[in-house]
Design a protein around this motif. Sequence first.
Motif, PDB file in Angstrom:
ATOM      1  N   THR A 160       0.850  -1.192   0.000  1.00  0.00           N
ATOM      2  CA  THR A 160       0.000   0.000   0.000  1.00  0.00           C
ATOM      3  C   THR A 160       0.884   1.240   0.000  1.00  0.00           C
ATOM      4  OG1 THR A 160      -0.102   0.381   2.399  1.00  0.00           O
ATOM      5  CG2 THR A 160      -1.591  -1.295   1.483  1.00  0.00           C
ATOM      6  N   ASP A 161       0.254   2.389  -0.165  1.00  0.00           N
ATOM      7  CA  ASP A 161       1.005   3.645  -0.162  1.00  0.00           C
ATOM      8  C   ASP A 161       1.473   4.041   1.235  1.00  0.00           C
ATOM      9  OD1 ASP A 161       0.745   3.765  -2.856  1.00  0.00           O
ATOM     10  OD2 ASP A 161      -0.341   5.669  -2.931  1.00  0.00           O
ATOM     11  N   ARG A 162       1.170   3.224   2.237  1.00  0.00           N
ATOM     12  CA  ARG A 162       1.780   3.465   3.555  1.00  0.00           C
ATOM     13  C   ARG A 162       3.288   3.265   3.490  1.00  0.00           C
ATOM     14  NH1 ARG A 162      -2.856   0.474   4.920  1.00  0.00           N
ATOM     15  NH2 ARG A 162      -1.671  -1.455   5.162  1.00  0.00           N
ATOM     16  N   LEU A 163       3.753   2.618   2.435  1.00  0.00           N
ATOM     17  CA  LEU A 163       5.190   2.432   2.253  1.00  0.00           C
ATOM     18  C   LEU A 163       5.930   3.766   2.123  1.00  0.00           C
ATOM     19  CD1 LEU A 163       5.325  -0.578  -0.230  1.00  0.00           C
ATOM     20  CD2 LEU A 163       5.941  -0.601   2.198  1.00  0.00           C
ATOM     21  N   ARG A 164       5.225   4.832   1.812  1.00  0.00           N
ATOM     22  CA  ARG A 164       5.900   6.129   1.678  1.00  0.00           C
ATOM     23  C   ARG A 164       6.606   6.507   2.982  1.00  0.00           C
ATOM     24  NH1 ARG A 164       5.906  10.501  -1.795  1.00  0.00           N
ATOM     25  NH2 ARG A 164       6.639  12.428  -0.809  1.00  0.00           N
ATOM     26  N   HIS A 165       5.993   6.192   4.117  1.00  0.00           N
ATOM     27  CA  HIS A 165       6.634   6.485   5.404  1.00  0.00           C
ATOM     28  C   HIS A 165       7.992   5.783   5.493  1.00  0.00           C
ATOM     29  CE1 HIS A 165       3.045   8.346   7.127  1.00  0.00           C
ATOM     30  NE2 HIS A 165       2.330   7.307   6.716  1.00  0.00           N
ATOM     31  N   ILE A 166       8.025   4.524   5.095  1.00  0.00           N
ATOM     32  CA  ILE A 166       9.253   3.736   5.204  1.00  0.00           C
ATOM     33  C   ILE A 166      10.278   4.196   4.174  1.00  0.00           C
ATOM     34  CG2 ILE A 166      10.198   1.401   5.175  1.00  0.00           C
ATOM     35  CD1 ILE A 166       7.331   0.422   5.850  1.00  0.00           C
ATOM     36  N   ALA A 167       9.804   4.509   2.973  1.00  0.00           N
ATOM     37  CA  ALA A 167      10.714   4.998   1.945  1.00  0.00           C
ATOM     38  C   ALA A 167      11.361   6.313   2.375  1.00  0.00           C
ATOM     39  CB  ALA A 167       9.955   5.187   0.625  1.00  0.00           C
ATOM     40  N   GLN A 168      10.562   7.205   2.938  1.00  0.00           N
ATOM     41  CA  GLN A 168      11.096   8.476   3.425  1.00  0.00           C
ATOM     42  C   GLN A 168      12.150   8.234   4.500  1.00  0.00           C
ATOM     43  OE1 GLN A 168      10.671  11.701   2.761  1.00  0.00           O
ATOM     44  NE2 GLN A 168      11.377  12.718   4.631  1.00  0.00           N
ATOM     45  N   LEU A 169      11.855   7.317   5.412  1.00  0.00           N
ATOM     46  CA  LEU A 169      12.811   6.990   6.466  1.00  0.00           C
ATOM     47  C   LEU A 169      14.076   6.384   5.859  1.00  0.00           C
ATOM     48  CD1 LEU A 169      12.913   7.183   9.555  1.00  0.00           C
ATOM     49  CD2 LEU A 169      12.050   4.840   9.649  1.00  0.00           C
ATOM     50  N   GLY A 170      13.898   5.556   4.857  1.00  0.00           N
ATOM     51  CA  GLY A 170      15.050   4.959   4.194  1.00  0.00           C
ATOM     52  C   GLY A 170      15.957   5.986   3.569  1.00  0.00           C
ATOM     53  N   VAL A 171      15.374   7.019   2.973  1.00  0.00           N
ATOM     54  CA  VAL A 171      16.169   8.078   2.345  1.00  0.00           C
ATOM     55  C   VAL A 171      16.909   8.909   3.394  1.00  0.00           C
ATOM     56  CG1 VAL A 171      16.035  10.215   1.016  1.00  0.00           C
ATOM     57  CG2 VAL A 171      14.739   8.217   0.272  1.00  0.00           C
ATOM     58  N   ILE A 172      16.210   9.328   4.431  1.00  0.00           N
ATOM     59  CA  ILE A 172      16.829  10.246   5.392  1.00  0.00           C
ATOM     60  C   ILE A 172      17.823   9.554   6.322  1.00  0.00           C
ATOM     61  CG2 ILE A 172      14.842  11.789   5.295  1.00  0.00           C
ATOM     62  CD1 ILE A 172      13.980  10.780   8.019  1.00  0.00           C
ATOM     63  N   THR A 173      17.816   8.214   6.350  1.00  0.00           N
ATOM     64  CA  THR A 173      18.781   7.501   7.189  1.00  0.00           C
ATOM     65  C   THR A 173      20.011   7.048   6.397  1.00  0.00           C
ATOM     66  OG1 THR A 173      17.524   5.450   6.862  1.00  0.00           O
ATOM     67  CG2 THR A 173      17.096   6.693   8.893  1.00  0.00           C
ATOM     68  N   ARG A 174      20.192   7.575   5.196  1.00  0.00           N
ATOM     69  CA  ARG A 174      21.387   7.218   4.434  1.00  0.00           C
ATOM     70  C   ARG A 174      22.653   7.531   5.233  1.00  0.00           C
ATOM     71  NH1 ARG A 174      24.018  10.466  -0.471  1.00  0.00           N
ATOM     72  NH2 ARG A 174      25.716   9.015  -0.970  1.00  0.00           N
ATOM     73  N   GLY A 175      22.717   8.725   5.822  1.00  0.00           N
ATOM     74  CA  GLY A 175      23.888   9.093   6.610  1.00  0.00           C
ATOM     75  C   GLY A 175      24.076   8.183   7.812  1.00  0.00           C
ATOM     76  N   TRP A 176      22.974   7.771   8.440  1.00  0.00           N
ATOM     77  CA  TRP A 176      23.046   6.876   9.596  1.00  0.00           C
ATOM     78  C   TRP A 176      23.679   5.537   9.217  1.00  0.00           C
ATOM     79  CZ3 TRP A 176      23.141   5.254  14.366  1.00  0.00           C
ATOM     80  CH2 TRP A 176      22.728   3.957  14.685  1.00  0.00           C
TER      81      TRP A 176
END
Length: 262
Positions: A160-176
């Motif tokens: 579902t499009d709830r995956l957007r939350h996880i995708a956003q988190l995946g992008v912003i945690t690149r540095g982590w």
Amino acid sequence: MHVSEVLADLLDEQAALDKVISQLTDNQWVVATASPRWDVTDQVAHLTYFDHAAATAIRDEADFAALVKALRASSADGAIGVDAHTLDPVRNLPVGQRLGAWRAGRDELADAAAGLRDDARVPWYGPSMGAKSFLTARLMECWAHGQDIVDAVGADRPATDRLRHIAQLGVITRGWTYANRKLEIPTDEVHVSLQSPSGELWTWGPVDAENSVSGSAEDFCGVVTQRRRLQDTGLSVAGEAALDWMMMAQAFAGPPTAGPER
């Protein structure tokens, strides 16, 4: 997006997984999953423990500090000690009561989170987190551990499009991903372009970046939560910096891990 909207999506994600778990046979509760040492019961037990911990963190900082202390004490016996501390309360229940335990923890978290303000911060096992990020992390946990269960028992859980939350988190945690491994954080920018389950295009980063990742949001979320190997997805990756990131991406807290073997 407001906290209430993230919470609504979290509850929907939990309900979607509930549909899978509620159909499990007794034998399926002990099917091994991709996580080392863990079967389906352990995946549910993990979610149960940390949903309760999350509710406690929202409601009472002192009580949560006591939970942190107890968890750290259990780590003196290594991963087995942590598993015993966090998983045994559900492991030791009769099979017929395990789903109920998870539901109770979810209800507790939903009640506690209903009063969160958009600007609230919640203590956690590392630094405190903003309320929206905190609930997004719970959604990611539900989806990722749910994927382990779905894979193990061969169930169906439509994306579902709830995956957007996880995708956003995946992008912003690149540095982590790099900081967690004590590596220098790259300065090269990466353009991420993902097709959502509904057909919408989600993008992050400059479109003219030399490094890019594109493909389905479900594949991307599987990689950043380490439920899928990059080579087992249809993601298209261009540039050394993007490839380096995707080969070790880790959107969740905890020590560095290598992801699935298959």
